[in-house]
Scaffold this motif. Structure first.
Motif, PDB file in Angstrom:
ATOM      1  N   LYS A  90       0.041   1.225   3.799  1.00 36.32           N
ATOM      2  CA  LYS A  90      -0.058   1.862   2.487  1.00 36.32           C
ATOM      3  C   LYS A  90      -1.511   1.939   2.040  1.00 36.32           C
ATOM      4  N   SER A  91      -1.919   3.065   1.457  1.00 30.52           N
ATOM      5  CA  SER A  91      -3.241   3.263   0.888  1.00 30.52           C
ATOM      6  C   SER A  91      -4.327   2.995   1.939  1.00 30.52           C
ATOM      7  N   TYR A 114       1.722   5.748   3.914  1.00 32.36           N
ATOM      8  CA  TYR A 114       1.916   6.250   2.553  1.00 32.36           C
ATOM      9  C   TYR A 114       0.568   6.365   1.853  1.00 32.36           C
TER      10      TYR A 114
END
Length: 264
Positions: A90-91, A114
């Motif tokens: 994520k990120s 994501y």
């Protein structure tokens, strides 16, 4: 539990569940505890490893830093888990997972990311270089609280939200992790552009996601996700409805379970 990376850094991790190995790679200012809810939701179908990236939580932080060493950290967790794994990032953790998958070959069986925060919006590269330079100077001066506030401002947090964070019990831990903001910046590169050439080397089936609710605050996320998905040969593309950058574990878990469960 912990594993030792190639340069001797101890990397702490938690393990929960049964089934195929799935490793969670967190973003900026996050420890493995930040992935605990997602890990529990995925645990009925996967053996989930959540780890502290170097310089965070219970992990060590041998110097000098390099993105290559962070990739070696993830590889060490993969090796401890049996030599191959499914990976979700994520990120900035998504950017690291992308870099790792590009260089580790078959060790990453499937990849889901994501909102990797690359940006090729007009003026973004110039703003990025200025931010990196300013943050580096703040960290060099030992002003950790100011560095965290600087990062929060850069990603769009209003002053009131930053003031609330400073008053929260989580703030001391965020201050402690402030030096790792420079690590996240290094992962995203000199100009924060989508690493098309490295993405093109990824052979794993990959799910590239953004959130529909990110459009207002972070409009660059949609074209970034589109470009990443176009560059990766076996990519699937999905927008998670109603979700912003801080995606809900409850919204994400069934999507990841379906994607990682496909084809065994």
């Amino acid at each position: 539990m912990h594993v030792t990376s190639k340069d001797g850094t101890r990397i702490a991790y938690d393990k929960v569940g049964t089934g195929p190995t799935l490793i969670v790679v967190n973003g900026a200012l996050a420890t493995r505890a930040g992935g605990a809810e997602l890990a529990q939701l995925l645990a009925p179908n996967f053996t989930v490893y959540s780890y502290d990236r170097r310089g965070r939580g219970d992990s060590g932080d041998n110097k000098p830093y390099s993105v290559k060493r962070e990739i070696e950290d993830l590889e060490a967790v993969i090796d401890a888990a049996g030599g191959s794994a499914l990976v979700y990032g994520k990120s900035s953790g998504a950017a690291l997972a992308l870099e790792a998958t590009s260089s580790l070959g078959g060790k990453v069986k499937k990849l889901a990311i994501y909102e990797a925060p690359y940006s090729e919006a007009e003026g973004a590269a110039r703003e990025w270089r200025a931010f990196r330079s300013s943050l580096d100077a703040t960290l060099a001066a030992g002003r950790r609280a100011d560095a965290v506030a600087q990062f929060m401002k850069f990603v769009g947090a209003p002053d009131e939200a930053i003031a609330k964070m400073k008053a929260s019990p989580a703030w001391p831990q965020m201050e402690a992790m402030a030096p790792t903001l420079a690590y996240d910046n290094a992962v995203l590169g000199d100009d924060r552009a989508v690493p098309v050439a490295r993405a093109a080397k990824i052979k794993a089936v990959t799910l590239v996601m953004d959130g529909s609710a990110s459009q207002e605050a972070m409009p660059f996320m949609r074209p970034t996700a589109d470009k990443i998905a176009k560059a990766i040969p076996k990519a699937q593309r999905r927008t998670v409805e109603g979700q912003a950058h801080d995606v809900s574990a409850k919204a994400l878990a069934p999507i990841l379970a379906r994607f990682f469960g496909e084809g065994g």
